[in-house]
Design an enzyme around this catalytic site. Structure first.
Site, PDB file in Angstrom:
ATOM      1  N   ASP A   1      -8.488   4.610  -2.180  1.00 42.22           N
ATOM      2  CA  ASP A   1      -7.862   3.419  -1.613  1.00 42.22           C
ATOM      3  C   ASP A   1      -7.141   2.617  -2.681  1.00 42.22           C
ATOM      4  OD1 ASP A   1      -7.267   1.015  -0.207  1.00 42.22           O
ATOM      5  OD2 ASP A   1      -8.930   1.424   1.159  1.00 42.22           O
TER       6      ASP A   1
ATOM      7  N   HIS B   1      -2.478   1.174   6.983  1.00 40.43           N
ATOM      8  CA  HIS B   1      -2.702   1.308   5.543  1.00 40.43           C
ATOM      9  C   HIS B   1      -2.266   2.696   5.098  1.00 40.43           C
ATOM     10  CE1 HIS B   1      -4.319   0.125   1.719  1.00 40.43           C
ATOM     11  NE2 HIS B   1      -5.177   1.126   1.684  1.00 40.43           N
TER      12      HIS B   1
ATOM     13  N   CYS C   1       0.822  -1.211   0.000  1.00 45.04           N
ATOM     14  CA  CYS C   1       0.000   0.000   0.000  1.00 45.04           C
ATOM     15  C   CYS C   1       0.859   1.265   0.000  1.00 45.04           C
ATOM     16  CB  CYS C   1      -0.979   0.003   1.167  1.00 45.04           C
ATOM     17  SG  CYS C   1      -0.200  -0.150   2.803  1.00 45.04           S
TER      18      CYS C   1
END
Length: 422
Positions: free
Chosen positions: A187, A168, A62
């Site tokens: 995202d 994240h 991520c």
């Protein structure tokens, strides 16, 4: 007797967003928020980011996915070919702070994210949750979402937002004052959750839980194009990562601090670095840092093996030309009498970068610093030499800062003599 039942392998196709805090980007309410943000001017960041929207390549990528998206959105030239003749950032290029295999298993911290950003040519301002207030975070979100010149990466706890998983990274793509303030999160784990709007207060609170890897809270990073021209493409890179850099740098820093003359400093460093059996210095991209890139690309159906081999050959020829250039034009290279000839260019680049780094110069006695600056001035005035040195020096400084912020050293006074690292 019937054959044994094969084990069931669990797999997932996305997850539903928790509806108590988050609003799906593509829902009727999400579209209303998008319209409000557009009218308020809070979607300026969305347009460059949406053109580069990607899915992280690995479950733990991520941070790399977020940074890759932002590097391309801000139009930073990677100075490395993706598919000939195109230069473009991909996630497997982002390995100057941690090996990719390590990141696949562990991800990266916020300090390592910052290190990677600086290594790859961005100006980065990072704030951990315990170093900033809600009001400062709110202003940073507004400033970045109302601009195309600076973009915001957020490191947050998924659990705080009612999602599955731990830490994240993702970019912030928009903001509206509706509902008390809502932030659009683009995202990068698109296989898991879609993009969504989150209340800005809830997002700030998601920065606060500590990251188990660093025992620090999470935070955010403001990323901009550098105020000065981007460095020219370089052939050599620093052969070190955050795990080993503190232990490499500390003894060299001590030598610089205790040196009584430029001559003694240079000769001591040259003796330590004179062969591959000494400290690792720098290496060519294909032989070191980016070898993993070639290996990964070769497994891709779109990878042209012939073109890859050709690019590799051209690159190695460029490195050979660089070796000849240093032998003919670098004063320091000619002074390294005891160095292994096979590594003399790499050693010269490492020493020039080390001795011209601000932290290292600050440690020297004033008279020694003046001697060093005078002695290096000829080499650093040469554009070819300067390009290689500045690239390695930028990586050194990023790794030093990253090591301090992550607090990974245990030496008295810090890994680099900084009291903030313990």
């Amino acid at each position: 007797m019937p054959p044994p039942t094969p084990p069931v392998v669990s797999s997932f196709y996305m997850r539903e967003l928790p509806k108590d805090k988050l609003v799906g980007y593509d829902t009727p309410e999400g579209k209303k928020l998008f319209k409000a943000a557009l009218l308020e001017g809070g979607l300026e960041a969305f347009f460059p980011l949406s053109q580069q929207f990607l899915t992280q390549d690995e479950p733990a990528f991520c941070g790399l996915g977020t940074l890759c998206m932002i590097l391309n959105a801000l139009k930073i030239d990677p100075a490395a070919t993706w598919r000939k003749p195109w230069r473009w950032f991909t996630q497997e290029m982002l390995d100057c702070c941690r090996p990719l295999e390590w990141v696949k298993q562990n991800g990266i911290t916020l300090a390592e994210f910052t290190c990677l950003a600086k290594c790859n040519g961005l100006d980065a301002t990072t704030r951990f949750a315990d170093q900033t207030s809600f009001e400062e975070f709110e202003q940073a979100v507004k400033d970045c979402t109302h601009s195309t010149e600076q973009l915001l990466a957020v490191s947050y706890s998924r659990a705080s937002l009612g999602q599955t998983g731990a830490g994240h990274f993702s970019p912030a793509g928009g903001y509206t004052s509706e509902n008390g303030g809502m932030v659009l999160i683009l995202d990068v784990a698109r296989f898991k959750y879609p993009s969504y709007w989150v209340p800005i207060r809830a997002l700030y609170e998601a920065l606060i839980p500590y990251d188990a890897a660093t025992n620090q809270p999470r935070g955010y990073c403001i990323l901009r194009r550098p105020p000065k021209p981007e460095p020219a493409p370089a052939l050599l890179v620093l052969n070190a990562t955050t795990t080993i850099w503190p232990s490499l740098y500390a003894p060299l820093a001590e030598i610089a601090a205790s040196a009584t003359s430029c001559e003694s400093l240079v000769s001591t460093l040259a003796e330590i670095l004179r062969s591959p059996s000494g400290l690792p210095t720098v290496t060519s991209r294909y032989e070191g840092v980016h070898l993993s890139t070639l290996t990964m690309l070769s497994k891709s159906p779109s990878f042209d093996a012939a073109e890859g081999a050709k690019a590799h050959t051209e690159y190695r020829r460029g490195v050979a030309r660089l070796y000849r250039y240093f032998a003919e034009n670098s004063t320091l290279y000619k002074e390294l009498k005891t160095a292994d000839d096979l590594w003399k260019t790499e050693i010269a680049v490492f020493m020039l970068a080390l001795l011209s780094a601000k932290d290292m110069k600050d440690r020297m006695q004033a008279t020694v610093r003046e001697e060093v600056e005078k002695r290096l001035s000829g080499d650093l005035a040469d554009e070819t030499i300067k390009t290689e040195v500045e690239n390695v020096r930028r990586q050194m400084e990023s790794l030093t800062e990253c090591s301090i912020e992550d607090g990974i050293c245990s030496r008295p006074g810090g890994c680099c003599g900084k009291s903030s690292c313990s």
